[in-house]
Design a protein around this motif. Structure first.
Motif, PDB file in Angstrom:
ATOM      1  N   GLY A 156      65.238  43.367  21.250  1.00 15.33           N
ATOM      2  CA  GLY A 156      65.791  44.274  20.254  1.00 15.33           C
ATOM      3  C   GLY A 156      66.677  45.324  20.887  1.00 15.33           C
TER       4      GLY A 156
ATOM      5  N   GLU B 289      68.251  51.244  17.565  1.00 16.14           N
ATOM      6  CA  GLU B 289      69.311  51.633  16.643  1.00 16.14           C
ATOM      7  C   GLU B 289      69.331  53.134  16.394  1.00 16.14           C
ATOM      8  OE1 GLU B 289      71.572  49.686  15.556  1.00 16.14           O
ATOM      9  OE2 GLU B 289      70.804  47.669  15.927  1.00 16.14           O
ATOM     10  N   ARG B 290      68.156  53.685  16.141  1.00 18.92           N
ATOM     11  CA  ARG B 290      68.084  55.116  15.838  1.00 18.92           C
ATOM     12  C   ARG B 290      66.663  55.614  16.038  1.00 18.92           C
ATOM     13  NH1 ARG B 290      66.459  55.673  10.249  1.00 18.92           N
ATOM     14  NH2 ARG B 290      66.188  53.601   9.311  1.00 18.92           N
TER      15      ARG B 290
ATOM     16  N   TYR C  13      63.537  52.925  15.579  1.00 16.52           N
ATOM     17  CA  TYR C  13      63.984  51.785  14.778  1.00 16.52           C
ATOM     18  C   TYR C  13      64.774  50.837  15.679  1.00 16.52           C
ATOM     19  CZ  TYR C  13      62.506  54.772  10.980  1.00 16.52           C
ATOM     20  OH  TYR C  13      61.745  55.570  10.149  1.00 16.52           O
TER      21      TYR C  13
ATOM     22  N   GLY D 212      66.760  47.276  16.190  1.00 18.81           N
ATOM     23  CA  GLY D 212      67.465  46.175  15.555  1.00 18.81           C
ATOM     24  C   GLY D 212      67.051  44.850  16.174  1.00 18.81           C
TER      25      GLY D 212
ATOM     26  N   LYS E 173      68.680  40.629  11.663  1.00 16.59           N
ATOM     27  CA  LYS E 173      69.062  40.957  10.297  1.00 16.59           C
ATOM     28  C   LYS E 173      68.353  42.184   9.747  1.00 16.59           C
ATOM     29  CE  LYS E 173      69.857  36.070   9.208  1.00 16.59           C
ATOM     30  NZ  LYS E 173      69.447  34.932   8.356  1.00 16.59           N
ATOM     31  N   ILE E 174      67.490  42.774  10.540  1.00 13.63           N
ATOM     32  CA  ILE E 174      66.654  43.847  10.018  1.00 13.63           C
ATOM     33  C   ILE E 174      66.315  44.830  11.128  1.00 13.63           C
ATOM     34  CG2 ILE E 174      64.443  42.721  10.489  1.00 13.63           C
ATOM     35  CD1 ILE E 174      63.485  43.681   7.744  1.00 13.63           C
ATOM     36  N   GLU E 175      65.965  46.045  10.729  1.00 15.79           N
ATOM     37  CA  GLU E 175      65.477  47.044  11.672  1.00 15.79           C
ATOM     38  C   GLU E 175      63.951  46.998  11.674  1.00 15.79           C
ATOM     39  OE1 GLU E 175      68.644  50.742  11.975  1.00 15.79           O
ATOM     40  OE2 GLU E 175      66.888  50.927  10.699  1.00 15.79           O
TER      41      GLU E 175
ATOM     42  N   HIS F 204      71.111  52.092  21.515  1.00 18.46           N
ATOM     43  CA  HIS F 204      71.770  51.006  22.238  1.00 18.46           C
ATOM     44  C   HIS F 204      70.968  50.500  23.441  1.00 18.46           C
ATOM     45  CE1 HIS F 204      75.063  52.059  19.649  1.00 18.46           C
ATOM     46  NE2 HIS F 204      75.278  53.220  20.260  1.00 18.46           N
TER      47      HIS F 204
END
Length: 380
Positions: free
Chosen positions: A138, A141-142, A149, A151, A154-156, A173
């Protein structure tokens, strides 16, 4: 039906949304839009994606005398269309509505959009529910005040505070490996929960790094983990020619070191599993040496005797080594030094029936060095 619409619907089908869902969504939208203009009209939609055709039929019950022209047709009018109609039959008449109106069209669009969104959510749920108890790469993301969270396509996925390794910090990142603990449906769509502390993460990492574990030649029997600090795993080989510990460690420790790096320096002890609780408990207390293990089957407990200079190493910092060994083996472990055990009459070096491991005299500094070793089980 326009070619553009047919093309758009086929594109949705290629994305994985089933033809039945597409047809049901459009039919429901058209029926709803028609009823916006014609109140309680009973209608049916016939949609054929292959031919690109779409027909809408009003349905009226045949009665002796009609009281509601939207829902009923008199027997006389029905037989004027077809003499075979009888009371109780349903007459279908194709309708070609010229203008549904802005509100009806907007409603139809909303219904189709909602149905497709629900279908996409269902596809995502089905994709990830089968990956529960698996490891996945993964990207962070945030972050908010509590959760991270990640990524995962298709989903977090949600990394809750109790699933985060204490002391680990991440920035957007950053790439990490996480373990999927559960997948749930919610009003906002599927939710995927992941972990960095679950013992399953360690198991999956070894499966990725050790081919012998992946193909079943070497089996992980148990795992005890205090995430971010230290873990122990027990392994057994189903081929006598294979050293299970050596297979997990790898040449010059390369395999286990890769896992240690992924877990940001978490120490890992790899020990050989045994059916004999005496041998297994002794192995689990690695890197400490053990001279005797006395087993109480009824209480599922053991008394372990270690050399005096190995007592602190066997217990570990804040009791961690003994605690992890107990979790790994499923046995209660009481550790005593040779001197204390002898003075209490619990151990006689002259008559002890069990010498689990040969013990060599080492300096205190050497013992401390072994205790800080990051990953290896001492096989000597």
């Amino acid at each position: 039906m326009s070619k553009e619409l047919v093309g758009a619907l086929k594109a949705l089908e290629e994305k994985g949304i089933s033809r039945e869902i597409i047809i049901d969504a459009i039919e429901a939208a058209l029926i709803n839009a028609y009823r916006k203009n014609y109140d309680e009209a009973n209608v049916r939609v016939d949609l054929n994606l292959d031919k690109g055709t779409m027909h809408l039929f009003s349905r009226r019950d045949v009665v002796e005398k009609s009281e509601d022209d939207l829902l009923e047709m008199s027997l006389e009018d029905a037989q004027a269309i077809n003499p075979s109609y009888e009371i109780g039959d349903i007459v279908e008449t194709e309708e070609i509505p010229r203008d549904f109106g802005r509100i009806a069209a907007t409603t139809a669009k909303q219904i189709i959009t909602q149905r497709f969104r629900e279908a996409e959510r269902g596809l995502i749920y089905e994709e990830y529910v089968d990956r529960a108890d698996d490891i996945i790469n993964g990207v962070v993301e945030r972050l908010d005040a509590r959760n991270i969270y990640v990524g995962i396509g298709k989903i977090e996925a949600i990394l809750l505070p109790n699933e985060q390794i204490q002391g680990e910090t991440y920035e957007p990142h950053d790439r990490i490996k996480v373990y999927i603990t559960k997948v749930e449906r919610s009003s906002k769509g599927p939710q995927v929960f992941v972990s960095r502390t679950h013992p399953g993460l360690l198991r999956r990492l070894f499966e990725l790094e050790v081919p012998e574990i992946f193909d079943g030649t070497v089996e992980i029997k148990s795992i005890a983990r205090e995430a971010g600090d230290r873990s122990k795993i027990s392994v057994v080989a189903h081929n006598e020619e294979i050293d299970p510990v050596g297979a997990c460690v790898g040449t010059k420790g390369a395999r286990v070191q890769s896992i240690v790096n992924e877990l940001h320096g978490e120490k890992i002890d790899i020990v050989e599993w045994s059916e004999d609780p005496v041998q297994f408990v002794a192995n689990a207390l690695s890197p400490s040496k053990v001279v005797d293990v006395q087993v109480n089957e009824e209480e599922k407990s053991t008394l372990v005797v270690v050399p005096d200079y190995q007592l602190s190493l066997a217990i570990g910092k804040r009791g961690q080594n003994a605690r992890l060994a107990a979790k790994l083996t499923g046995w209660k472990i009481d550790i005593k030094s040779e001197t204390d055990a002898t003075e209490q009459g619990l151990y006689d070096p002259e008559t002890a029936a069990i010498i689990v491991q040969p013990v060599e005299k080492i300096e205190e500094e050497a013992a401390e060095e072994v205790a800080t070793d990051i990953d290896l089980y001492d096989e000597d």
